[in-house]
Design a protein around this motif. Structure first.
Motif, PDB file in Angstrom:
ATOM      1  N   LYS A  95       0.914  -1.101   0.176  1.00  0.00           N
ATOM      2  CA  LYS A  95      -0.027  -0.041  -0.086  1.00  0.00           C
ATOM      3  C   LYS A  95       0.911   1.234  -0.012  1.00  0.00           C
ATOM      4  N   ALA A  96       1.897   1.378  -0.719  1.00  0.00           N
ATOM      5  CA  ALA A  96       2.878   2.524  -0.751  1.00  0.00           C
ATOM      6  C   ALA A  96       3.557   2.657  -2.024  1.00  0.00           C
ATOM      7  N   HIS A  97       2.865   2.267  -3.251  1.00  0.00           N
ATOM      8  CA  HIS A  97       3.161   2.278  -4.455  1.00  0.00           C
ATOM      9  C   HIS A  97       3.626   3.573  -5.114  1.00  0.00           C
ATOM     10  N   ASN A  98       2.576   4.537  -4.711  1.00  0.00           N
ATOM     11  CA  ASN A  98       2.622   5.922  -5.140  1.00  0.00           C
ATOM     12  C   ASN A  98       3.925   6.476  -4.312  1.00  0.00           C
ATOM     13  N   GLU A  99       4.175   6.523  -3.241  1.00  0.00           N
ATOM     14  CA  GLU A  99       5.349   6.856  -2.466  1.00  0.00           C
ATOM     15  C   GLU A  99       6.467   6.208  -3.192  1.00  0.00           C
ATOM     16  N   LEU A 100       6.396   5.064  -3.439  1.00  0.00           N
ATOM     17  CA  LEU A 100       7.777   4.377  -4.318  1.00  0.00           C
ATOM     18  C   LEU A 100       8.007   4.906  -5.443  1.00  0.00           C
ATOM     19  N   PHE A 101       7.277   5.051  -6.447  1.00  0.00           N
ATOM     20  CA  PHE A 101       7.230   5.700  -7.614  1.00  0.00           C
ATOM     21  C   PHE A 101       7.662   7.075  -7.715  1.00  0.00           C
ATOM     22  N   ASN A 102       7.562   7.676  -6.552  1.00  0.00           N
ATOM     23  CA  ASN A 102       7.768   9.172  -6.281  1.00  0.00           C
ATOM     24  C   ASN A 102       9.156   9.237  -5.810  1.00  0.00           C
ATOM     25  N   LEU A 103       9.604   8.249  -5.257  1.00  0.00           N
ATOM     26  CA  LEU A 103      11.100   8.138  -4.778  1.00  0.00           C
ATOM     27  C   LEU A 103      12.002   7.995  -5.999  1.00  0.00           C
ATOM     28  N   LEU A 104      11.530   6.660  -6.694  1.00  0.00           N
ATOM     29  CA  LEU A 104      12.492   6.154  -7.496  1.00  0.00           C
ATOM     30  C   LEU A 104      12.467   7.645  -8.822  1.00  0.00           C
ATOM     31  N   LYS A 105      11.259   8.363  -9.010  1.00  0.00           N
ATOM     32  CA  LYS A 105      11.388   9.358  -9.922  1.00  0.00           C
ATOM     33  C   LYS A 105      12.660  10.387  -9.530  1.00  0.00           C
ATOM     34  N   LYS A 106      12.771  10.627  -7.958  1.00  0.00           N
ATOM     35  CA  LYS A 106      13.559  11.612  -7.766  1.00  0.00           C
ATOM     36  C   LYS A 106      14.851  10.895  -7.480  1.00  0.00           C
ATOM     37  N   LEU A 107      15.041   9.653  -7.642  1.00  0.00           N
ATOM     38  CA  LEU A 107      16.370   9.059  -7.580  1.00  0.00           C
ATOM     39  C   LEU A 107      17.139   9.131  -9.077  1.00  0.00           C
ATOM     40  N   ASN A 108      16.076   8.950  -9.891  1.00  0.00           N
ATOM     41  CA  ASN A 108      16.343   9.227 -11.607  1.00  0.00           C
ATOM     42  C   ASN A 108      17.535   8.417 -12.081  1.00  0.00           C
ATOM     43  N   TYR A 109      17.475   7.068 -11.620  1.00  0.00           N
ATOM     44  CA  TYR A 109      18.319   6.177 -12.280  1.00  0.00           C
ATOM     45  C   TYR A 109      17.984   5.665 -13.665  1.00  0.00           C
ATOM     46  N   LYS A 110      16.763   5.626 -13.965  1.00  0.00           N
ATOM     47  CA  LYS A 110      16.268   5.468 -15.192  1.00  0.00           C
ATOM     48  C   LYS A 110      15.816   3.796 -15.309  1.00  0.00           C
ATOM     49  N   HIS A 111      16.714   3.064 -14.969  1.00  0.00           N
ATOM     50  CA  HIS A 111      16.509   1.588 -14.943  1.00  0.00           C
ATOM     51  C   HIS A 111      16.751   0.840 -13.586  1.00  0.00           C
ATOM     52  N   TYR A 112      15.905   0.092 -13.366  1.00  0.00           N
ATOM     53  CA  TYR A 112      16.236  -0.852 -11.813  1.00  0.00           C
ATOM     54  C   TYR A 112      16.143  -2.365 -12.293  1.00  0.00           C
ATOM     55  N   ASP A 113      17.280  -2.923 -11.589  1.00  0.00           N
ATOM     56  CA  ASP A 113      17.379  -4.396 -11.696  1.00  0.00           C
ATOM     57  C   ASP A 113      16.939  -4.991 -10.570  1.00  0.00           C
TER      58      ASP A 113
END
Length: 217
Positions: A95-113
């Motif tokens: 129940k925290a996908h939105n928070e996760l995607f916001n964080l991944l956007k800020k990290l800006n790694y483009k691709h995650y394994d």
């Protein structure tokens, strides 16, 4: 004094020679950094597995917002370590996908394994995770009656699915309610084959390739 009762950092290892696995937990960043520093000195496979969920009741004197921000910071650090060490990351999101995607956007790694372990989100959230490079972990829940996970499986490519047990929990039908074990993963594969109208062998072959691509490269 805090009565907080959850591990903050989790690392999982598999010895390359004996194939035995073990977990290491660290409650402070300093201790976790020690694990990261020695990781390459040991003959192990490794991946980083953060647990990220906001809807759980923690025994802590800290206010909920402060706990949420702490989890976000801990997750950010572990993702940075995974990228630094070129390790896959297994994310367990509740129940925290939105928070996760916001964080991944800020990290800006483009691709995650990595893999969305024990996935419990929507079709749209699964597709967004796949766009970022993640596999979707599918376990026994997909066999449950009226499981929304079946809709996710139908909507995403087989090339982005990993089979999981989440042992000892979430045993698939017809073993639901029993202690889960690796032998039951075939029931998950059967259900995926049914949903996608594919031979069981095709599902087994492709999901095995997926697991090797993520964890064995």
């Amino acid at each position: 004094m805090s009565t907080e009762q959850f591990e903050v950092y989790e690392f999982r290892f598999v010895d390359k020679e004996t194939k035995t696995g073990f977990c290491v937990y660290a409650r402070t960043e300093e201790k976790a950094q020690e694990i990261v520093d020695i990781e390459n000195d040991h003959n192990v496979y490794n991946y980083v597995k953060p647990m990220f969920r906001f809807k759980r009741k923690f025994l802590s004197e800290k206010p909920p917002y402060e706990l949420e921000q702490e989890q976000i910071e801990v997750l950010r650090r572990q993702i940075d370590w995974a990228k630094e060490l070129q390790l896959p990351i297994a994310l367990h999101i509740r129940k925290a996908h939105n928070e996760l995607f916001n964080l991944l956007k800020k990290l800006n790694y483009k691709h995650y394994d990595g893999v969305m372990h024990c996935f419990g989100g929507s079709v749209q959230e699964a597709q967004k995770a796949i766009e970022l490079g993640f596999y979707i972990g599918v376990g026994g829940v997909v066999t449950f009656k009226n499981a929304t996970l079946a809709n996710v499986v139908a909507a995403i490519p087989l090339e982005k699915i990993l089979l999981e047990t989440d042992s000892p929990y979430l045993a698939p039908v017809p073993h639901r309610g029993k202690r889960n074990e690796s032998a039951y993963v075939v029931e998950v594969a059967k259900k995926i084959a049914e949903i996608k109208q594919l031979p069981l062998e095709a599902v087994a072959e492709q999901t095995t390739q997926n697991a090797k691509a993520l964890f064995c490269n």
